[in-house]
Design a protein around this motif. Structure first.
Motif, PDB file in Angstrom:
ATOM      1  N   LEU A  53      35.933  60.532  38.692  1.00 33.87           N
ATOM      2  CA  LEU A  53      36.563  61.451  37.821  1.00 33.87           C
ATOM      3  C   LEU A  53      35.686  62.572  37.508  1.00 33.87           C
ATOM      4  N   ILE A  54      36.249  63.737  37.472  1.00 35.93           N
ATOM      5  CA  ILE A  54      35.755  64.922  36.953  1.00 35.93           C
ATOM      6  C   ILE A  54      36.152  65.656  35.877  1.00 35.93           C
ATOM      7  N   ASN A  55      35.391  66.254  35.015  1.00 32.75           N
ATOM      8  CA  ASN A  55      35.810  66.750  33.513  1.00 32.75           C
ATOM      9  C   ASN A  55      35.894  68.283  33.669  1.00 32.75           C
ATOM     10  N   ASP A 240      25.219  49.605  51.238  1.00 33.32           N
ATOM     11  CA  ASP A 240      24.925  49.993  49.882  1.00 33.32           C
ATOM     12  C   ASP A 240      26.226  50.521  48.972  1.00 33.32           C
ATOM     13  N   ALA A 241      26.012  49.999  47.691  1.00 29.23           N
ATOM     14  CA  ALA A 241      27.103  50.559  46.747  1.00 29.23           C
ATOM     15  C   ALA A 241      26.242  51.392  45.967  1.00 29.23           C
ATOM     16  N   TYR A 242      26.992  52.390  45.323  1.00 25.90           N
ATOM     17  CA  TYR A 242      26.348  53.272  44.710  1.00 25.90           C
ATOM     18  C   TYR A 242      27.063  54.064  43.404  1.00 25.90           C
ATOM     19  N   VAL A 243      26.316  54.575  42.581  1.00 25.08           N
ATOM     20  CA  VAL A 243      26.967  55.108  41.391  1.00 25.08           C
ATOM     21  C   VAL A 243      26.292  56.395  41.071  1.00 25.08           C
ATOM     22  N   ALA A 244      26.928  57.674  41.002  1.00 22.92           N
ATOM     23  CA  ALA A 244      26.147  58.732  40.632  1.00 22.92           C
ATOM     24  C   ALA A 244      26.867  59.848  39.842  1.00 22.92           C
ATOM     25  N   LEU A 297      31.576  61.622  37.471  1.00 22.09           N
ATOM     26  CA  LEU A 297      31.194  60.240  37.805  1.00 22.09           C
ATOM     27  C   LEU A 297      31.475  59.792  39.175  1.00 22.09           C
ATOM     28  N   GLN A 298      30.708  59.358  40.049  1.00 18.48           N
ATOM     29  CA  GLN A 298      31.393  58.930  41.405  1.00 18.48           C
ATOM     30  C   GLN A 298      30.995  57.458  41.668  1.00 18.48           C
ATOM     31  N   LEU A 299      31.734  56.836  42.137  1.00 19.88           N
ATOM     32  CA  LEU A 299      31.486  55.277  42.798  1.00 19.88           C
ATOM     33  C   LEU A 299      31.671  55.468  44.091  1.00 19.88           C
TER      34      LEU A 299
END
Length: 526
Positions: A53-55, A240-244, A297-299
């Motif tokens: 999602l992006i604001n 790999d899993a990532y959150v950014a 926020l990216q997953l």
């Protein structure tokens, strides 16, 4: 103890499976393969898929209020790491942007210089006013972006990595649309009379109607700066899993400012309703300013396309040593300090060895003098055959030369005792009947030939702290010394020393090797 060790290894493997590392990886860990390498940073090619999602913020619309709307995006990408830490990336990102209810309050559009021959007092100029009631416009924008970034990654623990990236992004807008709702009401304002007239029958420029329009916008390609900060978790060596956290700063405005009216009634016949044109909020003079900065926020997941490279043996040894130092609390001991400890230990051992040799030489010289005196006394005495035999053995013992069969037997006994191996929690090696017999026989020979000198070295593996291993090695040596003394050897014949893990038989890279390194070693010193 072996059962306990195997149980702990099985528990570690089960934990890795629960974390999704896979059975094959758990086997690698249990077989002492360096897990920091398998979970660490690598060069090579990676494919990525993420979404989030992006604001998107807007402000100063016709309702003069700020709004923030969350929108979704989806991205696929390719990354090429030139080194273990630095890489380049290219992607394709789709975003769905919704700017709903841009204007939610009352708004009045004013057009000066209108004339109407039917107006109250002849033909007078008036101000045409349009009132928008409960008006809103919902905008939908489909955006297609191409981000190009530079990446940096590094390990912060065995399974976690940190990364950051920055670059530029070019955005195209292949499809847009809007729809409106609400009501409009027109009036005419006579400034010279300060009179506003509305709802007058017979005037087609004064009316009330619902406003329902739909249309499209045209936006030019847009250039933005993009940056990311994220954490990666190693599911297995290649996935790999990532959150950014993502930030996008638009370098060119969207949309461009326009001088168009929001609503253009036909000027013919006094701004009539029949030919009205609705231009849309984003293409009008009341266009709100869409904020240049958007945060999101990216997953996602990242898959390494290359097969696992083999680690060079020198690099493997270095990584193993560093991991062991951290695991057992030696992170404050640098390699230089470790070498200094070894040098001090060696210097201490050399000093003790020199003192022991000096003492041994003095004892030997004294034995020679005593032997010469005994021989001189024997020359003047009457010696029976039996007594003569005893005297010869006494002389041999005194001057430090046992018969060759005795020396051979001592060497064989030392070799038998040196074949023992200790469990990690045991310091007493005399736990087998055959070893007990060998220790007992060696003690008898040492008691018979008092010149014999034995050095007992206690060895350990590399598990545990330095202090614990030094004490354990000394205890193992002292226990064997006690066994020899109990069976007749003299305390001054035996010297003990702890070698901890300084002299391993085999590298401490597996449990079977460690078991062979936990030992007691006898060395004859004369």
């Amino acid at each position: 103890m072996n059962r306990i060790t195997k149980a702990l290894q099985s528990a570690a493997a089960s934990l890795m499976l629960l974390l999704g590392a896979g059975n094959s990886l758990a086997q690698k860990v249990n077989s002492e393969v360096d897990i920091m390498y398998y979970f660490g940073c690598h060069d090579g090619d990676y494919a990525t898929i993420d979404g989030g999602l992006i604001n998107q913020g807007i402000r100063d619309g016709i309702a003069s209020q700020n709004q923030n709307q969350w929108n979704g995006n989806f991205r696929i990408g390719y990354q090429r790491y030139i080194t273990n830490h630095m890489g380049l990336g290219l992607g394709l990102q789709y975003s769905l942007i919704r700017l709903d209810s841009i204007a939610t309050g009352p708004y009045v559009q004013k057009i000066s210089g209108a004339t109407d021959s039917d107006i109250l007092l002849d033909s007078k100029e008036y101000e045409h006013r349009t009132y928008f009631h409960n008006f809103s416009e919902k905008v939908t924008v489909h955006a297609l972006s191409v981000p190009a970034m530079i990446y940096y990654q590094t390990n912060i623990s065995v399974s976690w990595k940190f990364y950051m990236a920055g670059g530029a992004m070019l955005t195209f807008y292949p499809k847009t649309g809007y729809s409106t709702s609400g009501q409009i009401e027109t009036r005419e304002y006579l400034g010279q009379y300060q009179l506003e007239v509305g709802n007058v029958a017979g005037h087609n420029h004064i009316y009330t109607d619902s406003l329902s329009h739909s249309g499209t916008y045209t936006f030019k390609p847009n250039l933005s700066a993009i940056g990311e900060l994220g954490l990666l978790y190693a599911i297995n060596p290649r996935l790999d899993a990532y959150v950014a956290a993502q930030g996008i700063y638009r370098l060119t405005p969207l949309p461009e400012k326009s001088s168009n009216l929001l609503y253009e009634p036909s000027p013919g016949g006094g701004y009539s309703q029949q030919s009205m044109v609705y231009n849309g909020i984003l293409n009008s003079e009341v266009s709100p300013k869409i904020k240049n900065l958007a945060l999101g926020l990216q997953l996602g997941v990242r898959y390494r396309l290359n097969s696992e490279a083999k680690l060079k043996f020198t690099e493997y040894k270095q990584k193993r040593r560093l991991r062991d130092v951290e695991q057992f609390g030696f992170e404050r001991i640098t390699r230089r300090n470790f070498n200094d400890i070894q040098e001090l230990e060696q210097a201490k051992a050399d000093s003790l060895e020199q003192a022991r040799l000096k003492e041994q030489e003095a004892i030997r010289q004294q034995h020679i003098q005593d032997s010469l005196a005994a021989i001189a006394t024997a020359d003047t005495a009457t010696i029976t055959p039996a007594a003569d035999s005893v005297s010869i053995e006494l002389i041999r013992d005194t001057i430090g030369q046992a018969p060759k069969p005795v020396d051979d037997e001592i060497s064989r006994l030392i070799l038998e005792i040196n074949q023992n191996y200790c469990n990690i929690s045991m310091s007493n090696i005399a736990n087998q009947q055959s070893l007990k017999r060998s220790i007992s026989r060696l003690s008898e020979l040492m008691a018979q030939y008092s010149y014999i000198r034995i050095l007992i070295k206690g060895h350990t593996c590399n598990l545990g702290s330095l202090e614990v291993n030094k004490a354990l090695g000394q205890k193992r040596a002292e226990n064997l010394r006690s066994q020899l003394i109990e069976n007749g050897a003299q305390p001054e014949q035996i010297r003990c020393e702890s070698m901890w893990w300084k002299e391993p038989l085999l590298p401490n890279t597996s449990e079977p090797n460690r078991m062979k390194n936990r030992r007691v070693e006898l060395i004859r010193e004369n």
